[in-house]
Design an enzyme around this catalytic site. Sequence first.
Site, PDB file in Angstrom:
ATOM      1  N   CYS A  54     -52.340  -7.098 -16.848  1.00  0.00           N
ATOM      2  CA  CYS A  54     -51.506  -8.195 -17.368  1.00  0.00           C
ATOM      3  C   CYS A  54     -52.248  -8.972 -18.464  1.00  0.00           C
ATOM      4  CB  CYS A  54     -51.135  -9.127 -16.223  1.00  0.00           C
ATOM      5  SG  CYS A  54     -50.031 -10.456 -16.735  1.00  0.00           S
ATOM      6  N   CYS A  58     -54.424 -15.844 -15.677  1.00  0.00           N
ATOM      7  CA  CYS A  58     -54.352 -16.661 -14.456  1.00  0.00           C
ATOM      8  C   CYS A  58     -55.625 -16.468 -13.620  1.00  0.00           C
ATOM      9  CB  CYS A  58     -53.125 -16.280 -13.643  1.00  0.00           C
ATOM     10  SG  CYS A  58     -51.634 -16.166 -14.656  1.00  0.00           S
ATOM     11  N   CYS A  61     -55.708 -14.385 -10.255  1.00  0.00           N
ATOM     12  CA  CYS A  61     -54.952 -13.139 -10.115  1.00  0.00           C
ATOM     13  C   CYS A  61     -55.790 -11.873 -10.317  1.00  0.00           C
ATOM     14  CB  CYS A  61     -53.773 -13.140 -11.074  1.00  0.00           C
ATOM     15  SG  CYS A  61     -52.679 -11.725 -10.800  1.00  0.00           S
ATOM     16  N   CYS A  98     -38.453  -8.066  -2.614  1.00  0.00           N
ATOM     17  CA  CYS A  98     -38.940  -8.800  -3.785  1.00  0.00           C
ATOM     18  C   CYS A  98     -39.811  -7.877  -4.626  1.00  0.00           C
ATOM     19  CB  CYS A  98     -39.791  -9.987  -3.358  1.00  0.00           C
ATOM     20  SG  CYS A  98     -38.956 -11.086  -2.236  1.00  0.00           S
ATOM     21  N   CYS A 129     -34.858  -9.849  -5.069  1.00  0.00           N
ATOM     22  CA  CYS A 129     -35.628 -10.875  -5.768  1.00  0.00           C
ATOM     23  C   CYS A 129     -36.552 -10.159  -6.749  1.00  0.00           C
ATOM     24  CB  CYS A 129     -36.455 -11.681  -4.763  1.00  0.00           C
ATOM     25  SG  CYS A 129     -37.528 -12.896  -5.561  1.00  0.00           S
ATOM     26  N   CYS A 189     -36.696 -19.188  -6.794  1.00  0.00           N
ATOM     27  CA  CYS A 189     -37.809 -19.193  -5.851  1.00  0.00           C
ATOM     28  C   CYS A 189     -39.007 -19.713  -6.629  1.00  0.00           C
ATOM     29  CB  CYS A 189     -38.064 -17.777  -5.340  1.00  0.00           C
ATOM     30  SG  CYS A 189     -39.552 -17.648  -4.317  1.00  0.00           S
ATOM     31  N   ARG A 261     -41.524 -21.148   2.201  1.00  0.00           N
ATOM     32  CA  ARG A 261     -42.121 -19.865   2.586  1.00  0.00           C
ATOM     33  C   ARG A 261     -43.626 -19.987   2.779  1.00  0.00           C
ATOM     34  NH1 ARG A 261     -40.270 -14.620   2.179  1.00  0.00           N
ATOM     35  NH2 ARG A 261     -38.417 -15.447   1.166  1.00  0.00           N
TER      36      ARG A 261
HETATM   37  N1  SAM Z   1     -46.474 -11.953 -13.583  1.00  0.00           N
HETATM   38  C1  SAM Z   1     -45.466 -12.730 -12.997  1.00  0.00           C
HETATM   39  C2  SAM Z   1     -45.801 -14.196 -12.949  1.00  0.00           C
HETATM   40  O1  SAM Z   1     -46.946 -14.563 -12.963  1.00  0.00           O
HETATM   41  O2  SAM Z   1     -44.865 -14.986 -12.848  1.00  0.00           O
HETATM   42  C3  SAM Z   1     -45.073 -12.273 -11.604  1.00  0.00           C
HETATM   43  C4  SAM Z   1     -46.138 -11.783 -10.640  1.00  0.00           C
HETATM   44  S1  SAM Z   1     -47.349 -12.990 -10.130  1.00  0.00           S
HETATM   45  C5  SAM Z   1     -48.518 -12.004  -9.262  1.00  0.00           C
HETATM   46  C6  SAM Z   1     -46.464 -13.945  -8.888  1.00  0.00           C
HETATM   47  C7  SAM Z   1     -47.179 -15.069  -8.210  1.00  0.00           C
HETATM   48  O3  SAM Z   1     -48.108 -14.565  -7.274  1.00  0.00           O
HETATM   49  C8  SAM Z   1     -48.000 -16.016  -9.055  1.00  0.00           C
HETATM   50  O4  SAM Z   1     -47.229 -16.970  -9.701  1.00  0.00           O
HETATM   51  C9  SAM Z   1     -48.872 -16.669  -8.004  1.00  0.00           C
HETATM   52  O5  SAM Z   1     -48.248 -17.819  -7.494  1.00  0.00           O
HETATM   53  C10 SAM Z   1     -48.957 -15.622  -6.907  1.00  0.00           C
HETATM   54  N2  SAM Z   1     -50.334 -15.106  -6.789  1.00  0.00           N
HETATM   55  C11 SAM Z   1     -50.940 -14.235  -7.606  1.00  0.00           C
HETATM   56  N3  SAM Z   1     -52.201 -13.998  -7.223  1.00  0.00           N
HETATM   57  C12 SAM Z   1     -52.405 -14.740  -6.106  1.00  0.00           C
HETATM   58  C13 SAM Z   1     -53.523 -14.929  -5.242  1.00  0.00           C
HETATM   59  N4  SAM Z   1     -54.682 -14.317  -5.452  1.00  0.00           N
HETATM   60  N5  SAM Z   1     -53.377 -15.768  -4.186  1.00  0.00           N
HETATM   61  C14 SAM Z   1     -52.207 -16.389  -3.981  1.00  0.00           C
HETATM   62  N6  SAM Z   1     -51.125 -16.252  -4.758  1.00  0.00           N
HETATM   63  C15 SAM Z   1     -51.215 -15.439  -5.812  1.00  0.00           C
HETATM   64 FE1  SF4 Z   2     -50.122 -11.728 -14.872  1.00  0.00          FE
HETATM   65 FE2  SF4 Z   2     -51.117 -12.214 -12.477  1.00  0.00          FE
HETATM   66 FE3  SF4 Z   2     -50.677 -14.205 -14.141  1.00  0.00          FE
HETATM   67 FE4  SF4 Z   2     -48.559 -12.911 -13.078  1.00  0.00          FE
HETATM   68  S1  SF4 Z   2     -50.078 -14.136 -11.990  1.00  0.00           S
HETATM   69  S2  SF4 Z   2     -48.845 -13.549 -15.213  1.00  0.00           S
HETATM   70  S3  SF4 Z   2     -49.432 -10.845 -12.919  1.00  0.00           S
HETATM   71  S4  SF4 Z   2     -52.165 -12.552 -14.447  1.00  0.00           S
END
Ligand code: SAM
Ligand code: SF4
Length: 315
Positions: A54, A58, A61, A98, A129, A189, A261
């Site tokens: 990606c 973040c 992530c 989802c 979802c 959500c 949730r």
């Molecule tokens: N890329 C898209 C986005 O960021 O909106 C969708 C997938 S992203 C993985 C969805 C959500 O997963 C993120 O907004 C975050 O809240 C949650 N998430 C991702 N990594 C996480 C982690 N290590 N621990 C807890 N929640 C996590």
């Molecule tokens: Fe990309 Fe992970 Fe951020 Fe979603 S949470 S935008 S998958 S880096």
Amino acid sequence: MTDIRHDWTREEVLALLERPFNDLLFEAQRIHRQHFDPNRVQVSTLLSIKTGGCPEDCGYCSQSAHHRTDLERERLLEIDEVVRAAQAARDKGASRFCMGAAWRSPHDRDFEHIETMVREVKALGMETCMTLGMLRPEQAHRLKAAGLDYYNHNLDTSPEYYGEVVTTRTYQDRLDTLSYVRDAGIKVCCGGILGMGESEADRASLLQQLANLPAHPESVPINLLVQVEGTPLHGVEPLDPLDFVRTIAAARIMMPASWVRLSAGRTDMSDELQALCFLAGANSIFYGERLLTTDNPDADHDRALFARLGIDALQ
Ligand code: SAM
Ligand code: SF4
Ligand code: DTB
């Protein structure tokens, strides 16, 4: 019935979070019972339909191309792979499926494929979802037309702390997508992640943002950070679990008719801590061994926990 309010002040939310624990939980459970059957919990199963690589940064992530994690990057899944996973989830008792993609935003060239996924999963009789990153208004309309029930798009933390966690997009970008989704008539959500080194004031500010949206998100995921090696947030000081429960309780009080949730992070929680989260008003979970890229409790363990607590999964 409690009022549905959209005018929460920071001071009010902080005062909620700081109430004596028993008072806070009692109030949350009282309000919970006005809107929901306290012994029923909704279960959804997650599938990563496009993993890793990606472009966003973040800090929490595993899937960001900016961090060096062990994750293997994968292509967008085929329709039949998704349908088989959805069928298996339905057969295990999930009522919503989802689908998540590691995208900043979906490409138009993938959109027909995505729409087919929604149609085919819906045809199994499940709620759908998706979480695909930022959308444009017409993309939200296309998803609605394909039959999408929910779109997940988290605010993740307070506007004040956001820049410490993500730099490749703004809080306003997130709010914009949320408004396109809502305006297209898709259920929202939207929640956040706790335990990212944020302060209590940040948690209050996140809850204030969520509750003061034009409409409360129908589903509010409260994630506990899953610390992934190689991400910037790996090694951050863990949150006091009782502060996690307090945040769930405050979310229940502030968004009384929303599904709250208990999301990522359950593998690090005891059964007793999860029971406290349900008492505080959490009434949905992710069910099945995998979240997107990290582990979730075994389905057998969750079924046993529900049985011990006298909880039924909502069908
Ligand atoms: N890329 C898209 C986005 O960021 O909106 C969708 C997938 S992203 C993985 C969805 C959500 O997963 C993120 O907004 C975050 O809240 C949650 N998430 C991702 N990594 C996480 C982690 N290590 N621990 C807890 N929640 C996590
Ligand atoms: Fe990309 Fe992970 Fe951020 Fe979603 S949470 S935008 S998958 S880096
Ligand atoms: C949400 O709030 N939590 C889910 C779902 N929405 C998409 C994702 C949790 C991801 C946890 C880390 C992982 O498995 O990669």
